[in-house]
Design a protein around this motif. Structure first.
Motif, PDB file in Angstrom:
ATOM      1  N   TRP A  33      33.023  41.924  33.512  1.00  0.00           N
ATOM      2  CA  TRP A  33      33.142  40.476  33.341  1.00  0.00           C
ATOM      3  C   TRP A  33      31.752  39.898  33.087  1.00  0.00           C
ATOM      4  O   TRP A  33      30.808  40.258  33.782  1.00  0.00           O
ATOM      5  CB  TRP A  33      33.709  39.824  34.601  1.00  0.00           C
ATOM      6  CG  TRP A  33      35.117  40.206  34.907  1.00  0.00           C
ATOM      7  CD1 TRP A  33      36.243  39.482  34.638  1.00  0.00           C
ATOM      8  CD2 TRP A  33      35.578  41.407  35.572  1.00  0.00           C
ATOM      9  NE1 TRP A  33      37.357  40.149  35.078  1.00  0.00           N
ATOM     10  CE2 TRP A  33      36.987  41.332  35.653  1.00  0.00           C
ATOM     11  CE3 TRP A  33      34.936  42.534  36.098  1.00  0.00           C
ATOM     12  CZ2 TRP A  33      37.763  42.334  36.234  1.00  0.00           C
ATOM     13  CZ3 TRP A  33      35.714  43.543  36.670  1.00  0.00           C
ATOM     14  CH2 TRP A  33      37.115  43.425  36.732  1.00  0.00           C
ATOM     15  N   HIS A  53      38.121  34.359  34.619  1.00  0.00           N
ATOM     16  CA  HIS A  53      38.929  34.884  35.723  1.00  0.00           C
ATOM     17  C   HIS A  53      39.336  33.725  36.632  1.00  0.00           C
ATOM     18  O   HIS A  53      38.501  32.890  36.988  1.00  0.00           O
ATOM     19  CB  HIS A  53      38.104  35.916  36.504  1.00  0.00           C
ATOM     20  CG  HIS A  53      38.871  36.549  37.612  1.00  0.00           C
ATOM     21  ND1 HIS A  53      39.966  37.358  37.394  1.00  0.00           N
ATOM     22  CD2 HIS A  53      38.704  36.482  38.955  1.00  0.00           C
ATOM     23  CE1 HIS A  53      40.440  37.777  38.550  1.00  0.00           C
ATOM     24  NE2 HIS A  53      39.686  37.255  39.528  1.00  0.00           N
ATOM     25  N   ASN A  54      40.588  33.669  37.000  1.00  0.00           N
ATOM     26  CA  ASN A  54      41.139  32.612  37.870  1.00  0.00           C
ATOM     27  C   ASN A  54      41.304  31.261  37.191  1.00  0.00           C
ATOM     28  O   ASN A  54      41.613  30.275  37.860  1.00  0.00           O
ATOM     29  CB  ASN A  54      40.313  32.412  39.161  1.00  0.00           C
ATOM     30  CG  ASN A  54      40.642  33.468  40.181  1.00  0.00           C
ATOM     31  OD1 ASN A  54      41.706  34.075  40.124  1.00  0.00           O
ATOM     32  ND2 ASN A  54      39.736  33.697  41.116  1.00  0.00           N
ATOM     33  N   ASP A  59      32.221  35.870  34.683  1.00  0.00           N
ATOM     34  CA  ASP A  59      33.627  35.904  35.114  1.00  0.00           C
ATOM     35  C   ASP A  59      34.633  35.938  33.972  1.00  0.00           C
ATOM     36  O   ASP A  59      35.824  35.731  34.185  1.00  0.00           O
ATOM     37  CB  ASP A  59      33.951  34.736  36.064  1.00  0.00           C
ATOM     38  CG  ASP A  59      33.186  34.843  37.371  1.00  0.00           C
ATOM     39  OD1 ASP A  59      32.886  35.983  37.789  1.00  0.00           O
ATOM     40  OD2 ASP A  59      32.876  33.794  37.970  1.00  0.00           O
ATOM     41  N   LEU A 101      36.462  38.280  31.299  1.00  0.00           N
ATOM     42  CA  LEU A 101      36.736  39.702  31.072  1.00  0.00           C
ATOM     43  C   LEU A 101      36.298  40.125  29.675  1.00  0.00           C
ATOM     44  O   LEU A 101      36.570  39.425  28.697  1.00  0.00           O
ATOM     45  CB  LEU A 101      38.240  39.964  31.237  1.00  0.00           C
ATOM     46  CG  LEU A 101      38.716  41.403  31.112  1.00  0.00           C
ATOM     47  CD1 LEU A 101      38.260  42.221  32.321  1.00  0.00           C
ATOM     48  CD2 LEU A 101      40.230  41.458  30.984  1.00  0.00           C
TER      49      LEU A 101
END
Lengths: 396, 136
Positions: A73, A97-98, A76, A78
């Motif tokens: 990542w 991510h998230n 963050d 990917l």
């Protein structure tokens, strides 16, 4: 008639006559095609807008001890690491991510792959977090570190589809707001979204790909790059006007260049509410004026280029093929058009201002003997359509 | 008649004072509220335009200050960052007052006229490049 070699010799001697795709229109009107074809060596075309099929290959170099990265990542976001140990591919539309995406509709999509690419080119610091299962020769299983583009061995942009020759105009015939990649479309055809540099756009100035082909030198966000392949979904066989200009998507280009040489102004992360993230890229392509025919194509005007208006509340999703009407870029750029008898405000995702700036920058680079033209090593396909995907049962 | 944009910041204990009522009733000012956040037991703010004779506005603001409300001259609470704007034009059909505008359809360059902005924040939502942001 001129050759690539003659034009490059003039560029080297700083004597090349270069005009932008906008300037050439008036020039030819004043001087006539024959005279202009003798006078002018190069016409510069350009575009700047979100191009989702963009991304880059990065090589980090090896850590101590070595690590064969299997998941990674950056800030963050990917990246794809299913290639060699410390190579990754970072794609423009990857979410952070998230990111809740459209869980709380419409999602904001404030940061993703496109923004990471923007930060890279701007020289900012980024975080790498990587995991691995560990091997005898690559024992390290986890790392977190910080880097800038200068720390990388290579950062090569490889965009599978850029510079769509023409594009849909999106409108919303339903009674609910639509969040699309062509902008937020208010209900009942209140507004529409389009995306093209029109008369400045590279493939609209060379509609039959007579000079732009595989191997053509391009200006990709300020770096010298080239066309490495036909773009994905390249589908030149389509409805065209008398001027050979497509009235739908048509041709596309696969482009590549060294990101370490790019200018941050032309690599910008994009957030589209309710849709996702992307990357806006600036591209300039020089057209060598080899003959009168090639010159004539570059004199195309916004009023002679038409785009298809599609209902993005239904007809786009279900590929019905229904076109509400065709509108010229002159009309689209005016700010207000009439669709099915209703006045509709227009918005654009592509920046004509930036395209003008790029066409001018490329013109100056050629005039100053810094940018040379290349003959394609292979032409782009001129007869080809794009297939749909059939969802079917497994063959027994 | 003068028009002045001001930002009132209320201490946590003050949010129940009917400030706007007094501005209208006692000072005969026209009040146009652009944004407000008034929550009991928290600090609150009120961003508004006051229209009236200059000396009356000054008197009214003195009274507001005496009521322990912080008064600041304010620009509009919408920031358009020319550096971040690419002049794509995605915001244009969403701006209801023409504050974001393309004055020259040849260059298609976007300009922003703060005096026309009503702070609806539509542009903050739709701008792909984060060029429009809210100060509050």
């Amino acid at each position: 008639m001129k050759t690539y070699e003659e034009i490059n010799a003039k560029i080297e001697a700083r004597k090349a006559v270069v005009l932008t795709a906008e300037e050439i229109i008036d020039y030819v009107e004043k001087k006539g095609i024959a005279q202009a074809a003798r006078d002018v060596d190069v016409v510069t075309t350009a575009t700047f807008g979100p191009m989702c099929s963009s991304g880059c290959f990065l090589n980090f170099g090896h850590s101590l001890p070595r690590m064969r990265i299997t998941e990674a990542w950056i800030d963050d976001v990917l990246v794809y690491s299913g290639i060699a140990a410390v190579d990754v591919y970072l794609g423009a539309t990857e979410l952070r991510h998230n990111d809740p995406a459209n869980t709380y509709y419409p999602g904001e999509f404030r940061f993703g792959g496109g923004h990471v690419i923007e930060k890279l080119v701007a020289g900012k610091e980024l975080q790498l977090f990587a995991l691995s299962y560990g091997t005898d020769d690559y024992p390290k299983k986890e790392l977190r570190t910080y880097f800038t583009i200068k720390d990388l061995n290579q950062a090569i942009m490889v965009n599978p589809r850029n510079c769509y020759q023409n594009y849909n105009v999106a409108i919303n015939c339903s009674d609910k707001t639509i969040y699309s990649y062509l902008g937020v479309l208010k209900p009942n055809m209140e507004n529409l979204g389009y995306s093209s540099a029109g008369q400045l756009s590279p493939l609209l100035n060379d509609p039959l790909y007579k000079t732009i082909g595989i191997g053509t030198r391009v200006w990709l966000a300020g770096a010298p790059g080239h066309v490495y392949a036909e773009g994905t979904q390249h589908s030149p066989t389509c409805q065209r006007g008398d001027n050979d200009v497509p009235m739908e998507g048509a041709g596309t280009l696969g482009l590549t260049a060294d990101m370490k040489k790019m200018k941050p102004d032309f690599v910008r992360g994009v957030s589209l509410p309710g849709y996702g993230v992307s990357l806006a890229v600036g591209v300039g392509i020089p057209i060598p004026i080899l003959n009168e025919e090639i010159l004539k194509y570059t004199t195309i005007r916004d009023r002679d280029i038409y785009a298809a208006v599609i209902d993005y509340s239904h007809d786009y999703q279900y590929r019905t093929g229904k076109v509400l009407c065709h509108l010229s870029y002159e009309d689209l750029k005016s700010g207000s058009v009439t669709v099915l008898g209703k006045e509709v405000k227009t918005g654009s995702l592509s920046s004509y201002t930036k395209a003008l700036e790029i066409a001018q920058l490329l013109k100056e680079e050629i005039q100053e003997g810094e940018f040379f033209l290349s003959r394609p090593i292979a032409p782009l396909p001129r007869e080809q359509t794009s297939k749909g995907l059939t969802i079917r049962e497994e063959k027994k | 008649m003068n028009r002045k944009r001001v930002l009132f910041t209320f201490p946590a204990a003050m949010v129940e004072q009917p400030i706007v009522y007094h501005l209208v009733k006692d000072f005969d000012l026209q009040v146009n509220i652009f944004r407000a956040k008034i929550t009991p037991e928290e600090e609150g703010f009120l961003l508004l335009d006051l229209t009236g004779p200059e000396e009356v506005i000054a008197k009214a603001l003195d009274w507001v200050r005496r009521e322990k409300v912080e008064v600041k001259d304010s620009e509009i609470g919408l920031r358009w960052d020319e550096e971040l704007c690419t002049s794509c034009g995605n915001c244009i059909p969403h701006c209801p007052t023409g504050a974001l505008l393309i004055p020259d359809r040849n260059t298609m360059k976007i300009t922003f006229d703060p005096s026309l902005c009503v702070e609806c924040l539509s542009c903050v939502t739709v701008c792909p490049f984060g060029a429009c942001s809210s100060l509050f």
